[in-house]
Design an enzyme around this catalytic site. Sequence first.
Site, PDB file in Angstrom:
ATOM      1  N   SER A 192       0.692  -1.385  -0.054  1.00  0.00           N
ATOM      2  CA  SER A 192       0.046  -0.004  -0.010  1.00  0.00           C
ATOM      3  C   SER A 192       0.874   1.259   0.162  1.00  0.00           C
ATOM      4  O   SER A 192       0.423   2.228  -0.547  1.00  0.00           O
ATOM      5  CB  SER A 192      -0.870  -0.012   1.231  1.00  0.00           C
ATOM      6  OG  SER A 192      -1.961  -1.060   0.807  1.00  0.00           O
ATOM      7  N   THR A 216      -1.699   4.732   3.334  1.00  0.00           N
ATOM      8  CA  THR A 216      -2.239   5.436   2.137  1.00  0.00           C
ATOM      9  C   THR A 216      -2.515   7.017   2.513  1.00  0.00           C
ATOM     10  O   THR A 216      -2.058   8.001   1.773  1.00  0.00           O
ATOM     11  CB  THR A 216      -3.754   4.909   1.971  1.00  0.00           C
ATOM     12  OG1 THR A 216      -3.483   3.525   1.330  1.00  0.00           O
ATOM     13  CG2 THR A 216      -4.468   5.768   1.050  1.00  0.00           C
ATOM     14  N   GLU A 221     -10.341   6.971   2.543  1.00  0.00           N
ATOM     15  CA  GLU A 221     -10.104   5.845   2.293  1.00  0.00           C
ATOM     16  C   GLU A 221     -10.759   4.626   3.256  1.00  0.00           C
ATOM     17  O   GLU A 221     -11.071   4.925   4.447  1.00  0.00           O
ATOM     18  CB  GLU A 221      -8.393   5.528   2.624  1.00  0.00           C
ATOM     19  CG  GLU A 221      -8.130   4.025   2.624  1.00  0.00           C
ATOM     20  CD  GLU A 221      -6.871   3.859   3.248  1.00  0.00           C
ATOM     21  OE1 GLU A 221      -5.855   2.732   3.172  1.00  0.00           O
ATOM     22  OE2 GLU A 221      -6.469   4.518   4.392  1.00  0.00           O
ATOM     23  N   ASP A 262      -5.738   0.486  -4.804  1.00  0.00           N
ATOM     24  CA  ASP A 262      -4.136   0.494  -4.683  1.00  0.00           C
ATOM     25  C   ASP A 262      -3.896  -0.487  -5.225  1.00  0.00           C
ATOM     26  O   ASP A 262      -2.527  -0.661  -5.979  1.00  0.00           O
ATOM     27  CB  ASP A 262      -3.793   1.310  -3.532  1.00  0.00           C
ATOM     28  CG  ASP A 262      -3.997   0.295  -2.365  1.00  0.00           C
ATOM     29  OD1 ASP A 262      -5.114  -0.800  -2.369  1.00  0.00           O
ATOM     30  OD2 ASP A 262      -3.572   0.370  -1.441  1.00  0.00           O
TER      31      ASP A 262
END
Length: 415
Positions: A92, A145, A287, A334
């Site tokens: 990630s 993230t 997210e 992602d």
Amino acid sequence: MNGKRVALTATAVAALAAVPVSQTQAEQRARPKTAKYVIVLQGDGMGTAQRDLIRLVTVGNRPGKELHMNRLEHAGLVHTDPADPKQAVTDSAAAATAFATGVKTFNGAIGVDAQGKPVRTLLEDARRMGKATGLVTTSQVTDATPAAYAAHVSDRAQQSEIARQFLEQSKPDVILGGGEDYWYPAGTEGGWPDHPATDPSEASKGDKGNLVEKAKGLGYTYVSTRDALRKARGPKLLGLFANEELFEHREEGKGDLYDPAVPLPEMASKALSVLSRDRDGFFVLIEEEGIDEMAHENNAGLMIKAGAALDATVKVAVDFARSHPGTLIVVQGDHETGGLTIENPDTADESGEELSKEDGPFTVKGTQLQVFADWTTGQHTGADTPITASGPGSEAFDGVIDNTDVHDAIKRVMR
């Protein structure tokens, strides 16, 4: 991405199930050409199969029934490869860094290039333009993230350092999510007590001092409950709603829980309300981490629940865009997690008692049909991920593109 953009086949586009709203040529010409507001929504670990399983179980497969994220105007597929000398499949951190900076890097790296040099992010670009900025997540706010959009470290594990950089360097106006443990030093409990029953291993562990108090001194309103978030006022807001993630990622029946103290749509709605007060617009990263973490555990039931929360959050963004021309919405994954496939029930094919097994059955909404989730791994895979978008410049996400192209397309239209 080097070379020409590759058009998706009709079959691939249908699989992504984009359902664009028809517009006249006059309406299209009248649309803003630049993005005053940018809303990036990420389903961490969300590949095409995850997106389809969420669709089948939550809205069904009947004509006209579709996820909000699949109703956006443009659709594509994203290559996720990192620039890692040892691993071909991304994590990630490297994936988020590519999205945030337009530069590929090695796994574990946050906001730095393959040589470890800091690279400016979209959030930092937005702040230079005078825009408000925000980070919203169901993970720790300092996890890979969100960190990649607002910090620069070579090791994603440096979460207290990431929090310090938020406050002293990138200065997002709104920071909402989990991970309070990294903001308080060991022995100093915050709003979320050490050693909770859901996970006794959780406890304050920050190594940069009391960063919550530092944030207050810098003008942030700090909240740790749903009610306090609703009542919060002011242009700068820090909300930490769990010791770690806002859920417990475990195998099914082994302490797994997806019941965030503040649901993602509510955090997103509050963030948009605060950020939209800025006359120059905003950039916000939102997210849903639960898709990835539940896929790591091969827990399809809670992966679907997290995915439904993401889709409800997309609706919040779409509703905002209707009253705010010049809003770019991007929904991305992602990387893919779990090697997921969707299968019909087959008693001869049921297998395994550990990870990487079939999970289900799940009923297709509105029917009596059932499907199984068949996991092949508990790790990330190198599969392309789907992306959909609406608003200024969203046509750039059509076709097969690279994760760095996502950054470039957003940067071109963000004004």
